[in-house]
Enzyme design. Structure first.
Site, PDB file in Angstrom:
ATOM      1  N   GLU A  49      -1.523   2.663 -11.148  1.00  0.00           N
ATOM      2  CA  GLU A  49      -2.777   1.771 -10.969  1.00  0.00           C
ATOM      3  C   GLU A  49      -3.065   1.799  -9.323  1.00  0.00           C
ATOM      4  O   GLU A  49      -4.462   1.386  -9.094  1.00  0.00           O
ATOM      5  CB  GLU A  49      -2.482   0.456 -11.402  1.00  0.00           C
ATOM      6  N   PHE A 111       6.483 -11.543 -21.771  1.00  0.00           N
ATOM      7  CA  PHE A 111       6.625 -10.147 -21.303  1.00  0.00           C
ATOM      8  C   PHE A 111       5.465  -9.466 -20.484  1.00  0.00           C
ATOM      9  O   PHE A 111       4.310  -9.947 -20.938  1.00  0.00           O
ATOM     10  CB  PHE A 111       6.823  -9.342 -22.513  1.00  0.00           C
ATOM     11  N   GLN A 112       5.711  -8.964 -19.474  1.00  0.00           N
ATOM     12  CA  GLN A 112       4.440  -8.274 -18.578  1.00  0.00           C
ATOM     13  C   GLN A 112       3.589  -9.631 -18.150  1.00  0.00           C
ATOM     14  O   GLN A 112       2.427  -9.602 -17.874  1.00  0.00           O
ATOM     15  CB  GLN A 112       3.744  -7.340 -19.163  1.00  0.00           C
ATOM     16  N   LYS A 161      -5.345 -11.836 -23.260  1.00  0.00           N
ATOM     17  CA  LYS A 161      -5.307 -11.004 -24.491  1.00  0.00           C
ATOM     18  C   LYS A 161      -6.139 -11.542 -25.719  1.00  0.00           C
ATOM     19  O   LYS A 161      -7.006 -11.136 -26.257  1.00  0.00           O
ATOM     20  CB  LYS A 161      -4.198 -10.436 -25.080  1.00  0.00           C
ATOM     21  N   MET A 489       2.938   9.396  13.350  1.00  0.00           N
ATOM     22  CA  MET A 489       2.262   8.288  14.241  1.00  0.00           C
ATOM     23  C   MET A 489       3.340   7.674  14.533  1.00  0.00           C
ATOM     24  O   MET A 489       3.647   6.978  15.848  1.00  0.00           O
ATOM     25  CB  MET A 489       1.173   7.547  13.320  1.00  0.00           C
TER      26      MET A 489
HETATM   27  C1  LIG Z   1       2.149   2.035   3.098  1.00  0.00           C
HETATM   28  C2  LIG Z   1       2.204   2.345   4.444  1.00  0.00           C
HETATM   29  N1  LIG Z   1       3.732   2.382   5.029  1.00  0.00           N
HETATM   30  C3  LIG Z   1       4.040   2.623   6.345  1.00  0.00           C
HETATM   31  C4  LIG Z   1       3.066   2.664   7.146  1.00  0.00           C
HETATM   32  C5  LIG Z   1       3.352   2.691   8.774  1.00  0.00           C
HETATM   33  N2  LIG Z   1       2.856   3.993   9.231  1.00  0.00           N
HETATM   34  C6  LIG Z   1       1.498   4.192   9.843  1.00  0.00           C
HETATM   35  S1  LIG Z   1       1.183   5.659  10.367  1.00  0.00           S
HETATM   36  C7  LIG Z   1       2.785   6.419   9.488  1.00  0.00           C
HETATM   37  C8  LIG Z   1       3.085   7.933   9.247  1.00  0.00           C
HETATM   38  C9  LIG Z   1       2.384   8.693   8.688  1.00  0.00           C
HETATM   39  O1  LIG Z   1       2.684   9.756   8.585  1.00  0.00           O
HETATM   40  P1  LIG Z   1       1.700  11.209   7.685  1.00  0.00           P
HETATM   41  O2  LIG Z   1       1.108  10.850   6.669  1.00  0.00           O
HETATM   42  O3  LIG Z   1       2.845  12.423   7.836  1.00  0.00           O
HETATM   43  O4  LIG Z   1       0.808  11.089   9.108  1.00  0.00           O
HETATM   44  P2  LIG Z   1       0.770  11.570  10.478  1.00  0.00           P
HETATM   45  O5  LIG Z   1       0.995  10.438  11.260  1.00  0.00           O
HETATM   46  O6  LIG Z   1       1.985  12.745  10.512  1.00  0.00           O
HETATM   47  O7  LIG Z   1      -0.312  12.576  10.797  1.00  0.00           O
HETATM   48  C10 LIG Z   1       3.335   5.398   8.679  1.00  0.00           C
HETATM   49  C11 LIG Z   1       4.781   5.295   8.393  1.00  0.00           C
HETATM   50  C12 LIG Z   1       1.699   2.457   6.584  1.00  0.00           C
HETATM   51  N3  LIG Z   1       0.653   2.612   7.798  1.00  0.00           N
HETATM   52  N4  LIG Z   1       1.418   2.354   5.423  1.00  0.00           N
END
Ligand SMILES: Cc1ncc(C[n+]2csc(CCOP(=O)(O)OP(=O)(O)O)c2C)c(N)n1
Ligand SMILES: [Mg+2]
Lengths: 589, 184
Positions: A49, A111-112, A161, A489
């Site tokens: 979803e 439920f749910q 529902k 990042m």
């Molecule tokens: C759902 C979620 N969890 C954690 C983060 C924290 N976060 C920001 S950027 C990042 C790394 C993303 O890694 P990737 O997709 O490999 O991109 P890159 O920075 O390597 O280009 C994380 C863990 C986030 N923004 N969203």
């Protein structure tokens, strides 16, 4: 005409001219899935979803029309909370319909059952629990009205529902009656006059264009304002494409990873025209040091944004397009605008642009300074080079979607945006996993456009199951994974602020096997490991039109995003690329 | 209650919020305050004479966030129809207090006398305690409460303040706040 609640819901969606619903059925929403069979509305069956929600967002951002998702109660509803929160932050019109247990069972831990309206209270513009089938057309009409007018946003209709199986006498309301909801439209003329006076007196003005430009369809008006006044424009992460990057007055993106000129122009400005932007912390850095010399004109359709972060000299509560058009009219009426007053300012900006462009250590074929991955190794593949090459190999109106991380910042920095609504990303919430489903939604809404996603290897793994959806529904999106084997990042922050102590950020370039993943989902999978393979792979992907394509670009793990304003620091402390000499703090000329 | 925590001090402002009388509206208002970090000092809600609407009287702590921002965010709630800020000088404010006071036979007459001064009523009488009800300006209710404290309070409930704008030029007996010094 007597209809069941479920039929009335589907008919109401048809009345709202909904062409597609992204969803996944379950017990509580089952009655609605029956009339869906007979409806002209297309239903796209997702695999999770969260995918449905982000697809609805991608659809909305690409088309300007509200996206619609439909899911069941309990876990179905909780799975769309992230997209709702994402749409709330980025002001995306999104109507979400959730099944709910029968009204008689609400509150019994059935439920749910989940308290969906309670859970989503803080991440929707408004939500409704339908308790009477007779209310359905009214509520659907109100929901679309609220989602799409004023500052757009997500809304949710929780649909028990028994309401779906109950019957009602069909009607369609010819208006909405919401006594507490009056979105602003036209600007106060005296505020426009005051803004015009500031514009005509300023010597170092900057237009700070935000996502509101796109929401209000103000790109044309913005261009007129810039051409008329000669004022340069910065486009925030949410506004990329609202003003063409090729326009001589376009300075590009400001903020934490904005380019030097855009960031510094704001810092040195004597007038900031904030148009549909909200002084987000990723733009302002340390607020007390943000644009310290600037008077501020702030146009926003949301009263709560005006003065929330920075008190403006002139606050204009209005639809952004209408306000800009009014401003253009007033300035035009005041006689010819003298652009020579701005000449020294523009010259300064040009000098900064020449001195501090966004740059990286080039390693593409033929480049003077080829960076190799080590003795006897192939040149490393730079992520920025992949994006530049992708831009050069795709039509100008290509829709670019991104995930969240380094790749997102490089995409915004190195792509050249020419048209509104061609850049779709998760700005406010920063939701990893946004790109794949949002790209699918965008392609469903704009089948005539080429849709590419630039995704991170980390992000991709969060929602890539939707490639099966894309294949099954014949939605030929193209995904470029910038596979740096890291949560890049986060790694960058650990590099800069935690003495290179890397904690839980390594992902491996080979696990999963992204080409194998693509193929398992019925998509074309390609792998690119060196610069000379980039163009051929993109061309190959561009030729595929019957299924999605995934390219696993093995990019340099060590690459960092520059410039960078460290979190909480002043924008004056911008750190440029190491190859550029550090700017002298406080120097204007 | 320390002086700067008293309503009407500079850090407290009173909002009179007209809302649609629909299920969940109070949760929307309370939820907004909690998720944006605004502090509510007191809150009272009841239907108005028009059954489609309810009025919520909220005393807001403006130390945590500017009133203008609180009002603008509240105004975005779809069910919020109208928001008025009532300045204490321009409003009739009232609050109701129920308090059970330990009062043995020896002290009872003093308590009853104070109840009389504040125009209150005795609503329950036990062997060594009485429950009284006092309505008045919030200041008067504060004063009454502090006068009761030395006797020993067994239970106390205040409604939170409610208010309406003053009618033009009007002044009423209710405005005459009774203070501890008046009675001493
Ligand atoms: C759902 C979620 N969890 C954690 C983060 C924290 N976060 C920001 S950027 C990042 C790394 C993303 O890694 P990737 O997709 O490999 O991109 P890159 O920075 O390597 O280009 C994380 C863990 C986030 N923004 N969203
Ligand atoms: Mg990565």
């Amino acid at each position: 005409m007597e209809l069941t609640g479920a039929q009335a819901l589907v008919k109401s969606l048809e009345m709202q001219e909904v062409e597609v619903v992204f969803g996944l059925p379950g017990g509580a929403i089952l009655p609605v899935y029956d009339p869906i069979i007979d409806s002209p509305i297309r239903h796209i069956l997702v695999r999770h979803e969260q995918g449905a929600g982000h697809m609805a967002e991608g659809y909305a951002q690409a088309t300007g029309r509200p996206g619609v998702a439909m899911v069941t109660s309990g876990p179905g509803a909780t799975n769309v909370v992230t997209p709702l929160a994402n749409a709330y932050m980025d002001s995306t019109p999104f109507v979400c319909i959730t099944g709910q247990v029968a009204t008689s069972a609400i509150g019994t831990d059935a439920f749910q059952e989940s308290d969906t309206t309670g859970i989503t209270l803080g991440v929707t513009k408004h939500n409704w629990l339908v308790t009477d089938a007779a209310d359905i057309p009214r509520i659907v009409r109100e929901a679309f009205h609220v989602a799409t007018t004023g500052r757009p946003g997500p809304v949710l209709i929780d649909f028990p529902k028994d309401v779906a199986t109950d019957t009602m006498e069909w009607y369609w309301p010819d208006s909405v009656d919401l006594p507490g909801y009056h979105p602003p439209s036209h600007a106060d003329p005296s505020a426009i006059q005051a803004a015009a006076a500031l514009v005509l007196a300023a010597e170092r003005p900057v237009i700070y264009a935000g996502g509101g430009i796109l929401k209000s369809g103000a790109s044309e008006a913005l261009r007129e304002l810039a051409d008329l006044t000669g004022i340069p424009v910065v486009t925030t992460l949410m506004a990329r494409g609202s003003f063409p990057d090729s326009h001589p007055l376009c300075l590009g993106m400001p903020g934490m990873h904005g380019n030097y000129t855009a960031v510094t122009a704001i810092q040195k400005a004597d007038l900031l025209l904030a148009l549909g932007s909200r002084f987000d912390d990723r733009v302002t850095g340390k607020v007390s040091a943000f644009a310290p010399k600037a008077k501020v004109v702030h146009v926003d359709i949301d009263k709560a944004e005006i003065g929330k972060v920075r008190r403006p000299e002139v606050g204009i509560l209005a639809d952004c397009r209408l306000a800009i058009e009014a401003l253009v009219e007033v300035i035009r009426a005041s006689g010819p605008v003298d652009h020579s007053r701005l000449a020294p300012w523009i010259a300064t900006l040009h000098r900064w642009q020449a001195e501090y462009p966004c740059t990286y250590d080039r390693s593409e074929p033929g480049s003077a300074e080829v960076v190799t991955g080590g003795p006897g190794r192939r040149p490393t593949l730079k992520p920025q080079f992949v994006i530049e090459t992708l831009r050069a190999s795709t039509p100008p109106d290509t829709i670019l979607v991104s995930g969240v991380g380094q790749h997102q910042m490089w995409a915004s920095q190195y792509w050249s945006f020419e048209y509104p609504n061609t850049w779709i990303n998760s700005g406010g919430l920063g939701t990893m996993g946004f790109a794949v489903p949002a790209a699918i939604g965008a392609k469903v809404g704009r089948p005539d456009r080429m849709v590419w996603a630039v995704d991170g290897d980390g992000c991709f793994q969060m929602t890539a199951q939707e490639l099966a959806t894309a294949r099954a529904e014949r939605v030929p999106v193209k995904i470029a994974i910038l596979n740096n084997a890291y949560l890049g990042m986060v790694r960058q922050w650990q590099h800069m602020f935690y003495e290179e102590r890397y904690s839980e950020v390594y992902l491996s370039p080979d696990l999963p096997d992204y080409v194998g993943w693509a193929e398992a989902m019925g998509c074309v999978g390609l792998r690119v490991e060196s610069p000379e393979e980039v163009t051929p792979a993109i061309e190959k992907a561009n030729d595929v039109d019957d299924r999605p394509v995934v390219i696993d670009f093995r990019t340099d793990s060590m690459e960092q995003v520059f410039p960078m304003v460290p979190a909480g620091a002043s924008n004056d402390d911008i750190v440029v690329h190491p190859s550029q000499s550090a700017p002298v703090p406080g120097a204007l000329q | 209650m320390s002086p700067d925590h008293r309503p009407n001090g500079p850090r407290h402002r009173l909002l009179s919020v007209l809302v649609e009388n629909k299920a969940g509206v109070l949760a929307r208002v309370a939820g907004l305050f909690s998720r944006r970090g605004y502090n509510i000092y007191s809150l009272a809600v009841a239907p108005t004479d028009d059954e489609r609407f309810s009025r919520i009287s909220i005393v807001v702590d403006v130390e945590s966030s500017p009133l203008e921002q609180v009002v603008a965010q509240l105004d975005k709630l779809i069910n919020v129809v109208e928001i008025g800020e009532l300045h204490p000088d321009e409003a009739r404010e009232a609050e109701l207090l129920l308090v059970s006071v330990s009062a043995d036979a020896g002290q009872r007459s003093q308590v009853i006398q104070l109840v009389g001064v504040f125009g209150g009523r005795i609503v329950d009488v036990g062997h060594d305690a009485i429950t009284v009800m006092v309505a008045g300006t919030p200041e008067a209710v504060d004063d009454f409460e502090s006068l009761m404290r030395p006797y020993g309070i067994a239970g106390l409930q205040r409604t939170g303040r409610i208010a309406l704008p003053k009618l033009d030029g009007g002044s009423s007996a209710a405005e005459v706040a009774v203070t501890a010094t008046d009675i001493a």
